[in-house]
Scaffold this motif. Structure first.
Motif, PDB file in Angstrom:
ATOM      1  N   THR A 166      -4.506   4.343   1.382  1.00  0.00           N
ATOM      2  CA  THR A 166      -4.080   3.312   0.437  1.00  0.00           C
ATOM      3  C   THR A 166      -3.471   2.125   1.164  1.00  0.00           C
ATOM      4  OG1 THR A 166      -3.624   5.033  -1.206  1.00  0.00           O
ATOM      5  CG2 THR A 166      -2.680   2.859  -1.616  1.00  0.00           C
TER       6      THR A 166
ATOM      7  N   SER B  17      -3.866  10.314   2.101  1.00  0.00           N
ATOM      8  CA  SER B  17      -4.028   9.449   0.937  1.00  0.00           C
ATOM      9  C   SER B  17      -3.152   8.206   1.046  1.00  0.00           C
ATOM     10  CB  SER B  17      -3.685  10.218  -0.340  1.00  0.00           C
ATOM     11  OG  SER B  17      -3.790   9.389  -1.482  1.00  0.00           O
TER      12      SER B  17
ATOM     13  N   GLY C 211       0.669   3.855  -2.906  1.00  0.00           N
ATOM     14  CA  GLY C 211       0.321   5.235  -2.623  1.00  0.00           C
ATOM     15  C   GLY C 211       1.307   6.218  -3.225  1.00  0.00           C
TER      16      GLY C 211
ATOM     17  N   THR D  43      -6.291   0.142   2.611  1.00  0.00           N
ATOM     18  CA  THR D  43      -7.004  -0.571   1.560  1.00  0.00           C
ATOM     19  C   THR D  43      -6.270  -1.851   1.174  1.00  0.00           C
ATOM     20  OG1 THR D  43      -7.946   1.481   0.676  1.00  0.00           O
ATOM     21  CG2 THR D  43      -7.885  -0.431  -0.793  1.00  0.00           C
ATOM     22  N   TYR D  44      -4.961  -1.739   0.956  1.00  0.00           N
ATOM     23  CA  TYR D  44      -4.200  -2.919   0.537  1.00  0.00           C
ATOM     24  C   TYR D  44      -3.981  -3.899   1.685  1.00  0.00           C
ATOM     25  CZ  TYR D  44      -3.487  -1.551  -4.261  1.00  0.00           C
ATOM     26  OH  TYR D  44      -3.700  -1.244  -5.586  1.00  0.00           O
TER      27      TYR D  44
ATOM     28  N   GLN E 136       0.735   6.345  -6.923  1.00  0.00           N
ATOM     29  CA  GLN E 136      -0.465   7.130  -7.227  1.00  0.00           C
ATOM     30  C   GLN E 136      -0.200   8.627  -7.117  1.00  0.00           C
ATOM     31  OE1 GLN E 136      -3.412   5.567  -4.565  1.00  0.00           O
ATOM     32  NE2 GLN E 136      -3.805   3.743  -5.790  1.00  0.00           N
TER      33      GLN E 136
ATOM     34  N   GLY F 245       0.809  -1.209   0.000  1.00  0.00           N
ATOM     35  CA  GLY F 245       0.000   0.000   0.000  1.00  0.00           C
ATOM     36  C   GLY F 245       0.837   1.251   0.000  1.00  0.00           C
TER      37      GLY F 245
END
Length: 230
Positions: free
Chosen positions: A72, A68, A21, A75-76, A24, A17
């Protein structure tokens, strides 16, 4: 066993993640910020004057970008928990999973959660026309779920029956079709939308491959550590 699952997922998800991140922030966020300029009306596509394809965008913002990165990573980590749970089941069936074979698990995860839904419902920038969000979410979850089952059947199913069911599960959501808007409108240039979709899928592939490798590595390492302590 439970501690092995949790520890492996936390380390794998946090590392993958964090890298996702950063990727991204470098590659995806600038495209989003550019699209937002058209959504807000600050830039106008097909206006009276030509518009620069490289406008000045806000730089690094610690609070926004830090949150952010954290989101991330969380999320991962959730994805890693799902993957490690599946890996534990596969190992009970005789599969050997380590950092190298984990790459295949990562590719399967990318297909299920990114490529399969994105084949018909592509990643979208702000300001583009879109169907009802609830209908799109239902279709996305159904597509991702069916693709995940299909990946499992391809990897562990035996015989043409399992592979045939996997093929049907992969194709059915796209034959049915994703929810579409009644009309195609939006101020964002198509070039920006295409670049966003390409970079979102590219970053997703990199992140899932890393997640699979990390998950396999930590799963094997934690298994070896537990074996030494017992």
């Amino acid at each position: 066993m439970m501690s092995r699952v949790i520890i492996s997922a936390l380390f794998a998800g946090a590392l993958a993640g964090l890298i996702a991140g950063v990727l991204q922030l470098v590659f995806v966020q600038p495209v989003l910020l550019h699209a937002e300029l058209y959504e807000s009306g600050e830039l106008v596509h097909f206006g009276a004057q030509a518009v620069s394809a490289h406008p000045e965008l806000p730089g690094f913002e610690p609070v926004r970008d830090g949150l952010s990165l954290i989101f991330t990573m969380l999320t991962y980590t959730g994805y890693a928990l799902l993957m490690i749970a599946a890996i534990s089941i596969a190992e009970e069936r005789g599969a050997h999973v380590d950092g190298r074979t984990g790459l295949l698990w990562g590719i399967a995860g990318f297909v299920a959660f990114h490529l399969a839904p994105g084949f018909t419902l592509a990643p979208e920038v702000p300001g583009v026309a879109a169907a009802d969000v609830t209908a799109r979410q239902i279709w996305w979850f159904a597509t991702a779920g069916s693709a995940a089952v299909a990946m499992w059947l391809i990897g562990f199913g035996q015989g043409w029956t399992a592979w045939g069911v996997a093929t049907i599960l992969l194709l059915a959501p796209h034959i049915i079709g994703a929810p579409e808007p009644d009309t195609f409108t939006g101020p964002v240039p198509t070039e920006i939308g295409a670049l966003f979709a390409a970079r979102a899928l590219g970053v997703g592939l990199a992140a899932w491959v890393l997640l699979g490798c990390f998950a396999g590595y930590f799963w094997r390492s934690e298994g070896a550590r537990e074996a030494r302590t017992t």
